[in-house]
Design an enzyme around this catalytic site. Structure first.
Site, PDB file in Angstrom:
ATOM      1  N   ASP A  50      10.764 -25.417  -5.916  1.00 22.79           N
ATOM      2  CA  ASP A  50      10.000 -24.091  -5.548  1.00 22.79           C
ATOM      3  C   ASP A  50       8.665 -24.643  -5.078  1.00 22.79           C
ATOM      4  O   ASP A  50       8.146 -23.934  -4.111  1.00 22.79           O
ATOM      5  CB  ASP A  50       9.498 -23.444  -7.330  1.00 22.79           C
ATOM      6  N   GLY A  51       8.024 -25.640  -5.370  1.00 21.48           N
ATOM      7  CA  GLY A  51       6.819 -26.090  -4.638  1.00 21.48           C
ATOM      8  C   GLY A  51       7.053 -26.310  -3.252  1.00 21.48           C
ATOM      9  O   GLY A  51       6.138 -26.021  -2.525  1.00 21.48           O
ATOM     10  N   ASN A 123       2.852 -17.078  -5.049  1.00 20.14           N
ATOM     11  CA  ASN A 123       2.616 -16.788  -6.468  1.00 20.14           C
ATOM     12  C   ASN A 123       1.244 -16.360  -6.924  1.00 20.14           C
ATOM     13  O   ASN A 123       1.084 -15.251  -7.691  1.00 20.14           O
ATOM     14  CB  ASN A 123       3.012 -18.315  -7.010  1.00 20.14           C
ATOM     15  N   ASP A 124       0.128 -17.114  -6.819  1.00 18.76           N
ATOM     16  CA  ASP A 124      -0.824 -16.969  -7.562  1.00 18.76           C
ATOM     17  C   ASP A 124      -2.213 -17.641  -6.953  1.00 18.76           C
ATOM     18  O   ASP A 124      -2.218 -18.799  -6.534  1.00 18.76           O
ATOM     19  CB  ASP A 124      -0.879 -17.015  -8.903  1.00 18.76           C
ATOM     20  N   ARG A 133     -17.676 -26.028 -19.861  1.00 17.26           N
ATOM     21  CA  ARG A 133     -18.733 -24.906 -19.866  1.00 17.26           C
ATOM     22  C   ARG A 133     -17.431 -23.488 -19.616  1.00 17.26           C
ATOM     23  O   ARG A 133     -16.941 -23.609 -18.850  1.00 17.26           O
ATOM     24  CB  ARG A 133     -19.675 -24.775 -19.033  1.00 17.26           C
ATOM     25  N   ASP A 152     -11.794 -19.308 -19.707  1.00 17.73           N
ATOM     26  CA  ASP A 152     -11.689 -20.401 -18.901  1.00 17.73           C
ATOM     27  C   ASP A 152     -11.355 -20.227 -17.161  1.00 17.73           C
ATOM     28  O   ASP A 152     -11.512 -20.798 -16.322  1.00 17.73           O
ATOM     29  CB  ASP A 152     -10.459 -21.267 -19.329  1.00 17.73           C
ATOM     30  N   THR A 163       6.491 -14.838 -12.932  1.00 16.05           N
ATOM     31  CA  THR A 163       7.209 -15.632 -13.632  1.00 16.05           C
ATOM     32  C   THR A 163       6.829 -17.147 -13.737  1.00 16.05           C
ATOM     33  O   THR A 163       7.433 -17.970 -13.957  1.00 16.05           O
ATOM     34  CB  THR A 163       8.743 -15.575 -13.200  1.00 16.05           C
ATOM     35  N   LEU A 167       3.216 -16.321 -16.479  1.00 13.94           N
ATOM     36  CA  LEU A 167       4.203 -16.112 -17.632  1.00 13.94           C
ATOM     37  C   LEU A 167       3.569 -16.721 -18.992  1.00 13.94           C
ATOM     38  O   LEU A 167       3.649 -16.479 -20.119  1.00 13.94           O
ATOM     39  CB  LEU A 167       5.381 -16.494 -17.334  1.00 13.94           C
TER      40      LEU A 167
END
Length: 259
Positions: A50-51, A123-124, A133, A152, A163, A167
């Site tokens: 997938d990468g 994806n994201d 911090r 975070d 997904t 996920l």
């Protein structure tokens, strides 16, 4: 019609150059042009996991470019089996395929009134703290509403990305052919903040309280400063993926969904 093809391989996989050469010879025997450098291919063939697909996404500039992934990696949620690959490729070249049109997101970082960084993802985007911090995160929706929390970081995902990293942080699964934007808080220091699914036309702005980093599709990092403004919206480009297996069957076979 598919005439020009670019092959993108994961060079870290043992024996991948041999597989690439075999596929390249097959394509040439079918009268196709195999690009040595990425120019204007009708099709990108990815050899890896997938990468490698995510790397291909960052290369596309044409709305019509197709992507067909061949799995030589581990999970291969976005790729196709490498078994009987010669027959699969011949079927592909004969037009025997179905396109899964996937939404992309694009990001822009504004610093001191100037755009200093742009990126697009399948994806994201993960905005994540630097150091130990905890962050104060402000999220603006369409310049109308604002909410904030401490945590975070935050994930901004497509349905395809639901997904992926989202996920594992408790986000919902969204059917990938839909269009929406998913905001998933990353380790929020609150019981009241939850993942949020928004319409695809939504424009998002994010501001954080300390130096942080943006991680695009888990592959590229960019450092941001305290007063930077991060703008995220739906991209005009889409990913035209050719995936032979159904999404639900992928969930069952790759993630043991429902078992």
């Amino acid at each position: 019609m598919i005439e020009r093809i670019f092959i993108l391989e994961n060079k870290k996989i043992k024996g991948i150059e041999k597989e690439k050469k075999k596929i390249e010879n097959l394509l040439k025997s079918c009268g196709k042009v195999v690009e040595k450098e990425f120019e204007k291919p009708d099709l990108i063939l990815t050899l890896g996991g997938d990468g490698t697909i995510l790397r291909a996404i960052r290369m596309i500039e044409n709305k019509k470019t197709l992507i067909y992934g061949i799995n030589y990696g581990k999970i291969g949620f976005l790729t196709n089996s490498s078994e009987n690959i010669e027959e699969r490729i011949k079927n592909l070249l004969n037009g025997e395929y179905k396109i899964s049109e996937r939404m992309l997101l694009e990001l822009c970082v504004e610093r001191n009134g100037k755009n200093i960084y742009k990126e697009k993802v399948l994806n994201d985007f993960l905005i994540f703290r630097e150091g130990i911090r905890i962050l104060n995160i402000e999220i603006f929706i369409d310049e109308k509403e604002k909410f904030d929390y401490r945590g975070d970081g935050v994930l901004i995902s497509t349905p395809t990305g639901s997904t992926a990293h989202s996920l594992s942080t408790g986000g919902p699964i969204i059917y990938p052919d839909l269009e929406s934007i998913l905001i998933t808080p990353f380790s929020p220091y609150s019981l009241s903040i939850r993942p949020l699914v928004l319409p695809p036309e939504t424009k998002i702005k994010i501001r954080v309280s300390f130096k942080s980093k943006i991680i695009s599709d888990g592959q590229v990092e960019f450092n941001i400063e305290k007063d930077d403004i991060i703008k995220i919206k739906k991209s005009e480009l889409k990913a035209n993926l050719i995936i032979e297996d159904s999404f639900l069957n992928k969930l069952i076979t790759k993630f043991n969904f429902g078992k």
